[in-house]
Design a protein around this motif. Structure first.
Motif, PDB file in Angstrom:
ATOM      1  N   GLN A  98       0.817  -1.213   0.000  1.00  0.00           N
ATOM      2  CA  GLN A  98       0.000   0.000   0.000  1.00  0.00           C
ATOM      3  C   GLN A  98       0.856   1.270   0.000  1.00  0.00           C
ATOM      4  OE1 GLN A  98      -2.558  -0.554   3.418  1.00  0.00           O
ATOM      5  NE2 GLN A  98      -3.383  -2.479   2.601  1.00  0.00           N
ATOM      6  N   PHE A  99       1.992   1.238   0.701  1.00  0.00           N
ATOM      7  CA  PHE A  99       2.867   2.409   0.740  1.00  0.00           C
ATOM      8  C   PHE A  99       3.417   2.717  -0.652  1.00  0.00           C
ATOM      9  CE2 PHE A  99       2.843   0.849   5.082  1.00  0.00           C
ATOM     10  CZ  PHE A  99       2.709   2.023   5.816  1.00  0.00           C
ATOM     11  N   MET A 100       3.855   1.678  -1.354  1.00  0.00           N
ATOM     12  CA  MET A 100       4.385   1.862  -2.694  1.00  0.00           C
ATOM     13  C   MET A 100       3.294   2.319  -3.663  1.00  0.00           C
ATOM     14  SD  MET A 100       6.469  -0.835  -5.087  1.00  0.00           S
ATOM     15  CE  MET A 100       5.048  -1.921  -5.264  1.00  0.00           C
ATOM     16  N   ASN A 101       2.082   1.736  -3.548  1.00  0.00           N
ATOM     17  CA  ASN A 101       0.981   2.125  -4.427  1.00  0.00           C
ATOM     18  C   ASN A 101       0.630   3.596  -4.268  1.00  0.00           C
ATOM     19  OD1 ASN A 101       0.831  -0.576  -5.217  1.00  0.00           O
ATOM     20  ND2 ASN A 101      -0.765  -1.055  -3.736  1.00  0.00           N
ATOM     21  N   VAL A 102       0.579   4.040  -3.013  1.00  0.00           N
ATOM     22  CA  VAL A 102       0.231   5.436  -2.755  1.00  0.00           C
ATOM     23  C   VAL A 102       1.357   6.356  -3.218  1.00  0.00           C
ATOM     24  CG1 VAL A 102      -0.251   7.140  -0.951  1.00  0.00           C
ATOM     25  CG2 VAL A 102      -1.329   4.880  -0.849  1.00  0.00           C
ATOM     26  N   ALA A 103       2.607   5.958  -2.984  1.00  0.00           N
ATOM     27  CA  ALA A 103       3.748   6.777  -3.417  1.00  0.00           C
ATOM     28  C   ALA A 103       3.735   6.968  -4.930  1.00  0.00           C
ATOM     29  CB  ALA A 103       5.060   6.128  -2.973  1.00  0.00           C
ATOM     30  N   LYS A 104       3.445   5.896  -5.665  1.00  0.00           N
ATOM     31  CA  LYS A 104       3.376   5.999  -7.126  1.00  0.00           C
ATOM     32  C   LYS A 104       2.216   6.892  -7.554  1.00  0.00           C
ATOM     33  CE  LYS A 104       5.548   1.560  -8.190  1.00  0.00           C
ATOM     34  NZ  LYS A 104       5.361   0.189  -8.704  1.00  0.00           N
TER      35      LYS A 104
END
Length: 523
Positions: free
Chosen positions: A392-398
């Protein structure tokens, strides 16, 4: 004319049946979002005329005739019951440890295989399949299902392509410009981030080498290899089995993913789980959204995380904050508070695609799961991400990098920060414009993702595993990839040259000394 139509219809049925294959779909993860991905695979395969056996904890109530559903709902017992938002916030539970995830998935597979109906399926010598489609989720052991039936394997990745799964069909990606699935970063990476990604990859590889690979190999040998032996074949090694996949189908697309070099046996099918036919909103909910003159804020933390498990202080502050907004608020909440502001509506169940497709939706407040992010891009809706764990952290960062999202951290000051984010996203048109632009990219493909899924499934079956797509990197050992053998040859040549040079120098010097001695005697 009518006879011609009937004739064409019958011919199409005959052709469909002629191409029909028996496919085993393995999705034992007891999570509704993962179940949605499995259901999507099954739906497209059934529509293509295939005969599907589906191992799932979410059993169909009225399955179609060409679907056999095998109930493994016992896997719910493996899921940690204390995985709540409050416990994650208070750090009383750790779900980010790779070792713990591998152990949990191994236990889940053990529970799956030990289920009576699965035992019956695997023990039947007459049971045959043309293909196995298995979800990869921190375990390579499900590859053993394809080994039992001696048929091709397709991995279905529920997350974006990353080094841990890509190494099964090619080689690990370079951590200088790609990130781990649990990373909080997104390329391009600075010096510290590159070092951190390199360390993460080296650490996990070391853990796999000294520990986790052994755990998975033991599970394969105990759970699945005996069924291969019962069929009169020598069980292949675990390493051979897990690197024998024909293809990876990723639940991602470049609209949400990062453009990177990928092998030919990897294909994007992100968004395939979204049905082409839009689900109609219930009349009461449709009326609420139609009458929302200032737009709608939709807040959902997904299927695994429950809003009711938030700390009481946060729930109270959120409810109070939502009441101050001019927008109508739809909150997916598993319990109904006693006093609700007039603009806040509680949904214990939310038809998410139908909500996201409504023209009055202004912003989607989400936990940042890949399915929710993909659906937001599909319908062109800006988001506010509140990541909690895993990818989820990577998805939101992207999403933030793409310009259609803002991130708010899960904390006890969530309400105030979320209000600022809602005001920013709903008042600044660039977020909605960027969401529409990404939605165009998401839809601008040669074929729809479901059609592509079926195409590659058929291709793998018809070509007996698509060996022409397999990367030669699978057959190159580590020392060859790193040219360590060349380094050894160069070192040996250097040392041999050095020794030879010394001998030549010694011989020359000796000759000079002899010549000098001869001249002295003559003098």
């Amino acid at each position: 004319m009518e006879r011609a139509k009937v004739f064409c219809f019958l011919i199409s049925i005959i052709l469909t049946c002629g191409d029909a294959a028996k496919i085993l779909v393995v999705f034992p993860m007891p999570s509704r979002s993962h179940g949605n991905l499995g259901d999507g695979v099954v739906r497209h395969l059934l529509n293509a005329g295939h005969e599907v056996t589906y191992i799932t904890p979410f059993v169909y109530k009225n399955p179609p005739p060409n679907l056999r559903s095998i109930d493994v709902s016992a896997t719910f017992d493996i899921m940690p019951i204390d995985m709540t938002i409050k416990n994650i916030m208070d750090r009383t539970i750790n779900i980010e440890n790779v070792g713990s995830l591998v152990y949990m998935m191994t236990e889940m597979l053990k529970k799956t295989v030990e289920t009576e109906s699965v035992q019956k399926l695997l023990s039947d010598p007459k049971e045959e399949f043309d293909l196995v489609v298995a979800e990869w989720m921190f375990s390579d052991v499900p590859a053993g299902f394809a080994a039992i039936y001696n048929c091709p394997l397709i991995w279905l990745s529920s997350v974006e392509p990353h080094w841990m799964i890509l190494q099964l069909i090619d080689q690990p990606t370079n951590p200088a410009y790609t990130v781990d699935i649990m990373s909080i970063y997104t390329p391009p990476l600075n010096f510290f981030q590159r070092v951190n990604e390199l360390w993460t990859q080296l650490k996990v590889k070391f853990l796999n080498f000294v520990w986790l690979d052994g755990v998975q190999e033991k599970a394969y040998n105990q759970l699945l290899a005996p069924f291969i032996a019962k069929r009169g074949r020598q069980p292949p090694s675990f390493d051979e089995v897990r690197h024998n996949a024909s293809m990876i189908l990723s639940n991602a697309y470049v609209s949400t993913s990062v453009a990177q070099s990928l092998p030919q046996s990897h294909k994007f099918i992100g968004g395939y789980h979204i049905e082409d036919k839009e689900t109609a909103l219930p009349e009461d909910l449709k009326k609420i959204m139609d009458n929302a003159k200032n737009g709608v804020v939709y807040f959902s933390m997904g299927s695994n995380l429950k809003s009711k498990d938030m700390p009481e202080e946060i729930k109270r502050d959120l409810l109070k904050m939502f009441g101050t907004l001019k927008q109508t608020v739809l909150w997916k909440f598993e319990e109904k508070p006693e006093k609700l502001p007039s603009n806040v509506h509680i949904l214990q169940w939310a038809p998410q695609p139908a909500i996201l497709s409504h023209p009055n939706l202004a912003v989607f407040v989400t936990h940042g799961g890949l399915l929710s992010t993909t659906e937001a891009v599909h319908f062109g809706v800006p988001i506010i991400g509140i990541p909690v764990f895993a990818d989820q952290f990577m998805n939101v960062a992207k999403s933030v990098n793409r310009g259609f999202a803002l991130r708010v951290d899960l904390s006890y000051s969530l309400a105030a920060e979320l209000k600022d984010a809602i005001n920013e996203v709903t008042s600044n048109p660039r977020f909605a414009e960027k969401a529409k632009e990404l939605s165009y990219i998401h839809h601008d493909r040669p074929v729809k993702p479901g059609v592509e899924l079926v195409h590659w499934v058929n291709h793998v079956i018809k070509t007996r595993g698509a060996p022409h797509l397999r990367s030669p990197a699978l057959h190159v050992t580590f020392y060859q990839k790193m040219y360590l053998d060349l380094a050894v040859v160069l070192v040996l040549l250097f040392l041999a040259g050095r020794v030879l040079l010394k001998k030549i120098c010694a011989a020359v010097c000796s000759k000079k000394e002899c010549s000098a001695g001869g001249r002295k005697k003559n003098n």
